[in-house]
Design a protein around this motif. Structure first.
Motif, PDB file in Angstrom:
ATOM      1  N   CYS A 109       0.862  -1.194  -0.270  1.00  0.00           N
ATOM      2  CA  CYS A 109       0.066  -0.044   0.033  1.00  0.00           C
ATOM      3  C   CYS A 109       0.906   1.059   0.014  1.00  0.00           C
ATOM      4  N   TRP A 110       1.779   1.143   0.785  1.00  0.00           N
ATOM      5  CA  TRP A 110       2.678   2.369   0.830  1.00  0.00           C
ATOM      6  C   TRP A 110       3.585   2.548  -0.006  1.00  0.00           C
ATOM      7  N   SER A 111       3.994   1.540  -0.911  1.00  0.00           N
ATOM      8  CA  SER A 111       4.921   1.533  -2.103  1.00  0.00           C
ATOM      9  C   SER A 111       4.045   2.668  -3.215  1.00  0.00           C
ATOM     10  N   GLY A 112       2.807   2.573  -3.231  1.00  0.00           N
ATOM     11  CA  GLY A 112       1.925   3.450  -4.116  1.00  0.00           C
ATOM     12  C   GLY A 112       1.804   4.877  -3.326  1.00  0.00           C
ATOM     13  N   PHE A 113       1.930   4.910  -2.053  1.00  0.00           N
ATOM     14  CA  PHE A 113       1.293   6.097  -1.601  1.00  0.00           C
ATOM     15  C   PHE A 113       2.207   7.018  -1.884  1.00  0.00           C
ATOM     16  N   ASN A 114       3.667   6.924  -1.737  1.00  0.00           N
ATOM     17  CA  ASN A 114       4.382   8.269  -1.938  1.00  0.00           C
ATOM     18  C   ASN A 114       4.330   8.814  -3.262  1.00  0.00           C
ATOM     19  N   ILE A 115       4.217   7.964  -4.494  1.00  0.00           N
ATOM     20  CA  ILE A 115       4.089   8.284  -5.782  1.00  0.00           C
ATOM     21  C   ILE A 115       2.623   9.147  -5.890  1.00  0.00           C
ATOM     22  N   VAL A 116       1.493   8.562  -5.222  1.00  0.00           N
ATOM     23  CA  VAL A 116       0.045   9.154  -5.524  1.00  0.00           C
ATOM     24  C   VAL A 116       0.409  10.573  -4.778  1.00  0.00           C
ATOM     25  N   SER A 117       0.769  10.640  -3.584  1.00  0.00           N
ATOM     26  CA  SER A 117       0.706  11.896  -2.718  1.00  0.00           C
ATOM     27  C   SER A 117       1.612  12.860  -3.342  1.00  0.00           C
ATOM     28  N   ARG A 118       2.747  12.525  -3.848  1.00  0.00           N
ATOM     29  CA  ARG A 118       3.606  13.362  -4.609  1.00  0.00           C
ATOM     30  C   ARG A 118       2.914  14.002  -5.851  1.00  0.00           C
ATOM     31  N   PHE A 119       2.230  13.064  -6.738  1.00  0.00           N
ATOM     32  CA  PHE A 119       1.572  13.439  -7.740  1.00  0.00           C
ATOM     33  C   PHE A 119       0.481  14.676  -7.393  1.00  0.00           C
ATOM     34  N   GLY A 120      -0.489  14.383  -6.152  1.00  0.00           N
ATOM     35  CA  GLY A 120      -1.344  15.148  -5.865  1.00  0.00           C
ATOM     36  C   GLY A 120      -0.847  16.490  -5.456  1.00  0.00           C
ATOM     37  N   SER A 121       0.498  16.329  -4.606  1.00  0.00           N
ATOM     38  CA  SER A 121       0.827  17.765  -4.033  1.00  0.00           C
ATOM     39  C   SER A 121       1.627  18.551  -4.969  1.00  0.00           C
ATOM     40  N   THR A 122       2.034  18.017  -6.108  1.00  0.00           N
ATOM     41  CA  THR A 122       2.488  18.914  -7.429  1.00  0.00           C
ATOM     42  C   THR A 122       1.697  19.253  -8.326  1.00  0.00           C
ATOM     43  N   ALA A 123       0.435  18.698  -8.375  1.00  0.00           N
ATOM     44  CA  ALA A 123      -0.490  18.854  -9.418  1.00  0.00           C
ATOM     45  C   ALA A 123      -1.432  20.162  -9.022  1.00  0.00           C
ATOM     46  N   THR A 124      -2.648  19.778  -8.814  1.00  0.00           N
ATOM     47  CA  THR A 124      -3.719  20.664  -8.413  1.00  0.00           C
ATOM     48  C   THR A 124      -4.034  20.896  -7.050  1.00  0.00           C
ATOM     49  N   PHE A 125      -3.846  20.011  -6.013  1.00  0.00           N
ATOM     50  CA  PHE A 125      -4.050  19.851  -4.923  1.00  0.00           C
ATOM     51  C   PHE A 125      -2.957  20.553  -3.740  1.00  0.00           C
ATOM     52  N   THR A 126      -3.488  21.217  -2.636  1.00  0.00           N
ATOM     53  CA  THR A 126      -2.627  21.677  -1.622  1.00  0.00           C
ATOM     54  C   THR A 126      -2.487  20.560  -0.687  1.00  0.00           C
ATOM     55  N   PRO A 127      -1.707  20.523   0.140  1.00  0.00           N
ATOM     56  CA  PRO A 127      -1.412  19.483   1.153  1.00  0.00           C
ATOM     57  C   PRO A 127      -2.697  19.432   2.020  1.00  0.00           C
ATOM     58  N   PHE A 128      -3.446  20.502   2.212  1.00  0.00           N
ATOM     59  CA  PHE A 128      -4.532  20.508   2.990  1.00  0.00           C
ATOM     60  C   PHE A 128      -5.827  19.661   2.227  1.00  0.00           C
ATOM     61  N   ASP A 129      -5.719  19.832   1.078  1.00  0.00           N
ATOM     62  CA  ASP A 129      -6.752  19.170   0.256  1.00  0.00           C
ATOM     63  C   ASP A 129      -6.524  17.881   0.370  1.00  0.00           C
TER      64      ASP A 129
END
Length: 306
Positions: free
Chosen positions: A24-44
């Motif tokens: 689960c965590w192997s994908g978590f880092n990639i998915v979270s980084r993708f979200g943080s550098t795309a549209t979303f704020t960390p708070f989102d």
């Protein structure tokens, strides 16, 4: 199928649960980084984690957990929910996922061993120390290119946030084991209290950008953050923690960057350099040694000397 699982030893069950966390965590880092550098704020990202998981968990928590036990669940939510989530999502806004692999997945066993050592009067098994050293060396080799390449000016902020997130998660794991809270109830409490504490603040005051995201992006983050990371992975980690011990369970997390690197090679055709390959071997040896029952290394050498 259920009878076969029940027949397994506690150690085997714990290792299988820890392996689920690694996946689960192997994908978590990639998915979270993708979200943080795309549209979303960390708070989102935090809102989707706590909003989805808390909405699912709150009815069950109110039904299954008596009010006298709520204070401990609130503390667990502070460290294993809000503390970990906000720190790691903020870190992704400054540093790449490879850094999270080193500082979060390497930091959790480091902080766990340090806290256990302090509580035990610095009496820690040599096997645990050796496993930690091997895992740390392997993680540095895997993340070598990213860690020591020319970096952005603010990456050190992300690294510091990742280390703080690792400390927060280590405290959560140790408290779960010390208080002997059932993993499923612990995760329900973390999700419920995180929802109640965070969502009003987020909706009223924190900057968000979900309205500008596509439904595909929202769906990916909501499912991964709110269900896979917050409920499945956290629940399995709590279960592994109680079955094989805090140090052993945390040591398995060192495998996350190795799994991510192999997954990128198999799925995305990303190249694996010689340092990465050596790092994968070293970190795997460290994780295997760390997850093994205490004294197994001594018994192995004693057999070999006969």
């Amino acid at each position: 199928m259920r009878s076969h699982f029940i027949a397994l030893s506690d150690t085997t069950k714990g290792l299988l649960a820890a392996l689920v966390v690694v996946i689960c965590w192997s994908g978590f880092n990639i998915v979270s980084r993708f979200g943080s550098t795309a549209t979303f704020t960390p708070f989102d990202l935090a809102a989707m984690r706590y909003g989805v998981s808390g909405t699912l968990a709150l009815p069950f928590f109110l039904k299954l957990v008596p009010p006298r036990e709520w204070p401990r669940h609130a503390v667990l939510a502070l460290v294993g929910g809000l503390g970990y989530g906000l720190l790691v999502y903020s870190g992704f806004a400054f540093a790449p996922s490879a850094h999270a692999g080193v500082f979060v997945n390497g930091g959790i066993p480091f902080w766990t061993v340090v806290i256990v050592a302090v509580m035990a009067g610095f009496h820690v098994a040599r096997q645990t120390v050796l496993a930690l050293l091997l895992s740390s060396a392997g993680l540095v080799l895997i993340g070598f290119q990213s860690l020591f390449a020319a970096s952005a000016q603010d990456e050190w902020i992300g690294d510091g946030l990742f280390l703080a997130a690792a400390l927060s998660w280590a405290i959560f794991g140790l408290l779960m084991r010390r208080w002997q809270i059932r993993p499923q109830l612990g995760i329900l409490g973390i999700a419920s209290f995180s929802l109640l504490a965070y969502m009003p603040v987020y909706l009223l005051w924190l900057p968000g950008n979900i309205a500008n995201a596509g439904w595909g992006e929202i769906g990916l983050q909501a499912v991964y953050q709110g269900i896979i990371a917050a409920l499945l992975a956290a629940g399995m980690y709590s279960y592994a923690n109680q079955k094989i011990g805090a140090c052993q369970a945390s040591m398995m997390l060192a495998l996350v960057p190795a799994f991510s690197a192999v997954g990128g090679w198999l799925i995305l055709d990303e190249a694996l350099g010689i340092k990465t390959v050596i790092g994968i071997v070293v970190v795997s040896l460290g994780a295997l040694l760390g997850a093994s029952p205490p004294g197994s290394l001594t018994r192995l050498f004693s057999r070999g000397s006969r």
